[in-house]
Design an enzyme around this catalytic site. Structure first.
Site, PDB file in Angstrom:
ATOM      1  N   LYS A   1      -1.784  11.498 -10.631  1.00  0.00           N
ATOM      2  CA  LYS A   1      -3.167  12.001 -10.671  1.00  0.00           C
ATOM      3  C   LYS A   1      -3.181  13.488 -10.371  1.00  0.00           C
ATOM      4  O   LYS A   1      -2.410  13.965  -9.526  1.00  0.00           O
ATOM      5  CB  LYS A   1      -4.005  11.266  -9.626  1.00  0.00           C
ATOM      6  CG  LYS A   1      -5.417  11.835  -9.475  1.00  0.00           C
ATOM      7  CD  LYS A   1      -6.170  11.218  -8.323  1.00  0.00           C
ATOM      8  CE  LYS A   1      -6.604  12.286  -7.359  1.00  0.00           C
ATOM      9  NZ  LYS A   1      -7.464  11.781  -6.277  1.00  0.00           N
TER      10      LYS A   1
ATOM     11  N   ASP B   1      -5.012   8.067  -2.097  1.00  0.00           N
ATOM     12  CA  ASP B   1      -4.155   9.265  -2.068  1.00  0.00           C
ATOM     13  C   ASP B   1      -4.813  10.416  -1.318  1.00  0.00           C
ATOM     14  O   ASP B   1      -4.510  11.584  -1.587  1.00  0.00           O
ATOM     15  CB  ASP B   1      -3.860   9.708  -3.502  1.00  0.00           C
ATOM     16  CG  ASP B   1      -5.129  10.041  -4.279  1.00  0.00           C
ATOM     17  OD1 ASP B   1      -6.091   9.257  -4.169  1.00  0.00           O
ATOM     18  OD2 ASP B   1      -5.166  11.064  -4.975  1.00  0.00           O
TER      19      ASP B   1
ATOM     20  N   GLU C   1      -8.115  14.262 -14.400  1.00  0.00           N
ATOM     21  CA  GLU C   1      -9.373  14.166 -13.640  1.00  0.00           C
ATOM     22  C   GLU C   1     -10.108  15.506 -13.575  1.00  0.00           C
ATOM     23  O   GLU C   1      -9.822  16.335 -12.713  1.00  0.00           O
ATOM     24  CB  GLU C   1      -9.098  13.672 -12.209  1.00  0.00           C
ATOM     25  CG  GLU C   1     -10.384  13.564 -11.380  1.00  0.00           C
ATOM     26  CD  GLU C   1     -10.175  13.030  -9.969  1.00  0.00           C
ATOM     27  OE1 GLU C   1      -9.034  12.754  -9.574  1.00  0.00           O
ATOM     28  OE2 GLU C   1     -11.191  12.898  -9.261  1.00  0.00           O
TER      29      GLU C   1
ATOM     30  N   TYR D   1     -10.251  16.728  -1.805  1.00  0.00           N
ATOM     31  CA  TYR D   1      -9.569  15.440  -1.694  1.00  0.00           C
ATOM     32  C   TYR D   1      -8.310  15.548  -0.873  1.00  0.00           C
ATOM     33  O   TYR D   1      -7.416  16.209  -1.175  1.00  0.00           O
ATOM     34  CB  TYR D   1      -9.255  14.874  -3.088  1.00  0.00           C
ATOM     35  CG  TYR D   1      -9.270  13.371  -3.069  1.00  0.00           C
ATOM     36  CD1 TYR D   1     -10.484  12.705  -2.943  1.00  0.00           C
ATOM     37  CD2 TYR D   1      -8.112  12.646  -3.095  1.00  0.00           C
ATOM     38  CE1 TYR D   1     -10.535  11.324  -2.893  1.00  0.00           C
ATOM     39  CE2 TYR D   1      -8.146  11.257  -3.043  1.00  0.00           C
ATOM     40  CZ  TYR D   1      -9.365  10.613  -2.941  1.00  0.00           C
ATOM     41  OH  TYR D   1      -9.400   9.245  -2.881  1.00  0.00           O
TER      42      TYR D   1
ATOM     43  N   ARG E   1      -2.459   6.722  10.059  1.00  0.00           N
ATOM     44  CA  ARG E   1      -2.616   6.691   8.593  1.00  0.00           C
ATOM     45  C   ARG E   1      -1.780   5.546   8.013  1.00  0.00           C
ATOM     46  O   ARG E   1      -2.208   4.845   7.100  1.00  0.00           O
ATOM     47  CB  ARG E   1      -2.176   8.035   7.973  1.00  0.00           C
ATOM     48  CG  ARG E   1      -3.097   9.193   8.329  1.00  0.00           C
ATOM     49  CD  ARG E   1      -2.807  10.439   7.500  1.00  0.00           C
ATOM     50  NE  ARG E   1      -1.502  11.039   7.734  1.00  0.00           N
ATOM     51  CZ  ARG E   1      -1.223  11.937   8.689  1.00  0.00           C
ATOM     52  NH1 ARG E   1      -2.181  12.353   9.500  1.00  0.00           N
ATOM     53  NH2 ARG E   1      -0.004  12.420   8.826  1.00  0.00           N
TER      54      ARG E   1
ATOM     55  N   LYS F   1      -9.990  10.288 -15.880  1.00  0.00           N
ATOM     56  CA  LYS F   1     -10.753   9.925 -14.678  1.00  0.00           C
ATOM     57  C   LYS F   1     -11.938  10.877 -14.571  1.00  0.00           C
ATOM     58  O   LYS F   1     -11.830  11.951 -13.977  1.00  0.00           O
ATOM     59  CB  LYS F   1      -9.855  10.031 -13.450  1.00  0.00           C
ATOM     60  CG  LYS F   1     -10.566   9.745 -12.125  1.00  0.00           C
ATOM     61  CD  LYS F   1      -9.573   9.407 -11.035  1.00  0.00           C
ATOM     62  CE  LYS F   1     -10.247   9.278  -9.685  1.00  0.00           C
ATOM     63  NZ  LYS F   1      -9.405   8.610  -8.696  1.00  0.00           N
TER      64      LYS F   1
ATOM     65  N   GLU G   1     -13.229  16.551 -12.388  1.00  0.00           N
ATOM     66  CA  GLU G   1     -14.421  16.052 -11.670  1.00  0.00           C
ATOM     67  C   GLU G   1     -15.526  17.094 -11.633  1.00  0.00           C
ATOM     68  O   GLU G   1     -15.326  18.203 -11.138  1.00  0.00           O
ATOM     69  CB  GLU G   1     -14.073  15.654 -10.224  1.00  0.00           C
ATOM     70  CG  GLU G   1     -15.355  15.282  -9.440  1.00  0.00           C
ATOM     71  CD  GLU G   1     -15.149  14.700  -8.055  1.00  0.00           C
ATOM     72  OE1 GLU G   1     -13.991  14.635  -7.581  1.00  0.00           O
ATOM     73  OE2 GLU G   1     -16.167  14.314  -7.449  1.00  0.00           O
TER      74      GLU G   1
ATOM     75  N   SER H   1     -11.583   3.957 -10.568  1.00  0.00           N
ATOM     76  CA  SER H   1     -10.461   4.515  -9.801  1.00  0.00           C
ATOM     77  C   SER H   1     -11.121   5.106  -8.562  1.00  0.00           C
ATOM     78  O   SER H   1     -11.289   6.315  -8.448  1.00  0.00           O
ATOM     79  CB  SER H   1      -9.724   5.596 -10.608  1.00  0.00           C
ATOM     80  OG  SER H   1      -8.718   6.180  -9.803  1.00  0.00           O
TER      81      SER H   1
HETATM   82  P1  13P Z   1     -13.867   8.991  -4.891  1.00  0.00           P
HETATM   83  O1  13P Z   1     -13.946   7.661  -5.582  1.00  0.00           O
HETATM   84  O2  13P Z   1     -14.002   8.908  -3.403  1.00  0.00           O
HETATM   85  O3  13P Z   1     -14.774  10.019  -5.520  1.00  0.00           O
HETATM   86  O4  13P Z   1     -12.394   9.547  -5.092  1.00  0.00           O
HETATM   87  C1  13P Z   1     -11.624   9.211  -6.151  1.00  0.00           C
HETATM   88  C2  13P Z   1     -10.557  10.211  -6.344  1.00  0.00           C
HETATM   89  O5  13P Z   1      -9.416   9.856  -6.476  1.00  0.00           O
HETATM   90  C3  13P Z   1     -10.909  11.640  -6.396  1.00  0.00           C
HETATM   91  O6  13P Z   1      -9.806  12.409  -6.786  1.00  0.00           O
END
Ligand code: 13P
Length: 364
Positions: free
Chosen positions: A147, A34, A188, A364, A56, A230, A190, A301
């Site tokens: 997500k 994504d 997620e 991202y 793409r 995630k 992160e 993921s």
């Molecule tokens: P990476 O596995 O490249 O960190 O990315 C996963 C993802 O979906 C980040 O939002």
């Protein structure tokens, strides 16, 4: 006394839980394909390919064309908006190609990170406006999970309490909107690997962030059995001078999760976060054989750690498509084994699979 009005019917809950459990069936994980148009620009530039819609499409096609070897190791694929409406050369919609394999289709629904004023460079994630309407449309168009990525940074002054609270709340609000429309939310938060912090500091921050996330999920009446987490693995900062073994990373990761993530959550699907392909597989395997009770499926993921070798093999050339698809299948199979604690590393760490995929301040 606090009171909850009914948010979801028994049928809605069952549908959400069934979808979530299909995605994390033992040995299965998620392909995160994504990347936004901007992120694809970075990936394609690296291999000398122009970032056009057609390029793409061709790239995503070579991933989605993988044969039935991936059916047992990929439970879900996350699409970007553009990809959800693209077709293969023969006119078959990508969504149909994935669904015909029994794989669940997901969609990235956030609209990227924006600055949080008054913090030291921290962010929140936008995209709540119109999310309800977009979920209705995406569900009709074949998506059964979504997500939303929030980002937190470790430094001597971050993450701030404000960033932790704000990101936890926006994730919970997103999750509750998705569930209203039969879409399983992947939550997620992160924590970036940027910095020289050690493993302990990452574990501490991960525990604080996840605690806030699950408090907010409870406040927003999110149905945990119909949701997935995630998270980052607990790893030392990218510039930390101390090296840690996969066993140490696994112990820190599972300890942090056990302290903060309710057992009701349907599954944990780690992001790869700039680890090399091989590191991401070896660490996932170590997590699965870590000698602690683990009440959730622990799987992958991955974006970069499933695609780096495939991108390198492709380089935008038709004649390389088959080799690129094979590279993707190889990583999917390896991670399927790692998700069951059955992967024995063939020390691929010297080749392409061992290359760091770290990107500073990753978007991202
Ligand atoms: P990476 O596995 O490249 O960190 O990315 C996963 C993802 O979906 C980040 O939002």
């Amino acid at each position: 006394m606090t009171h909850q009005y009914v948010a979801l019917s028994a049928e809605q809950k069952k549908e959400l839980q069934d979808i979530a459990l299909r995605i994390v069936t033992p040995g299965k994980g998620i392909l995160a394909a994504d990347e936004s148009v901007g992120s694809m620009a970075k990936r394609l530039t690296q291999i000398g390919v122009e970032n056009t819609e057609e390029n793409r499409r061709q790239y995503r096609q070579l991933l989605f064309r993988a044969d039935d070897r991936i059916d047992s190791c990929i439970g879900g694929v996350i699409f970007f908006h553009e990809t959800l409406y693209q077709k293969a050369d023969d006119g078959t919609p990508f969504v149909k190609m994935i669904k015909d394999k029994g794989i669940v289709v997901g969609i990235k629904v956030d609209k990227g990170v924006v600055p949080l004023p008054g913090t030291n460079g921290e962010t929140t994630t936008q995209g709540l406006d119109g999310l309800s309407e977009r979920c209705v449309q995406y569900k009709k168009d074949g998506a059964d999970f979504a997500k939303w990525r929030c980002v937190l940074k470790i430094s001597s002054t971050t993450p701030s309490q404000l960033a932790i609270q704000e990101n936890a709340n926006v994730l919970a609000r997103y999750a509750s909107i998705c569930q209203q429309h039969g879409i399983v939310p992947i939550v997620e938060p992160e924590i970036l690997p940027d910095g020289d912090h050690d493993l302990k500091r990452c574990q501490y921050v991960t525990e604080k962030v996840l605690t806030a996330v699950y408090k907010a999920m409870s406040d927003h009446h999110v149905y945990l059995e119909g949701s997935l987490l995630k998270p980052n693995m607990v790893t030392p900062g990218h510039s930390c001078p101390t090296k840690y073994s996969p066993q140490e990373i696994a112990m820190a990761t599972v300890t942090a999760l056990r302290r903060t993530v309710p057992p009701a959550v349907a599954g944990v699907t780690f992001l790869s976060g700039g680890q090399s392909e091989e590191e991401a597989s070896v660490n996932l395997n170590a997590i699965n054989i870590c000698p602690l009770v683990k009440p959730w499926p622990l799987t992958f993921s991955y974006g970069r750690a499933l695609q780096a070798s495939a991108l390198n093999a492709w380089r935008g050339q038709r004649e390389n498509e088959h080799a690129a698809t094979e590279e993707f299948i190889k990583r999917a199979e390896v991670n399927g084994l790692a998700a069951q604690g059955k992967y024995i590393s063939s020390s691929d760490s010297c080749g392409a699979a061992g290359q760091s995929l770290y990107i500073a301040n990753h978007a991202y």
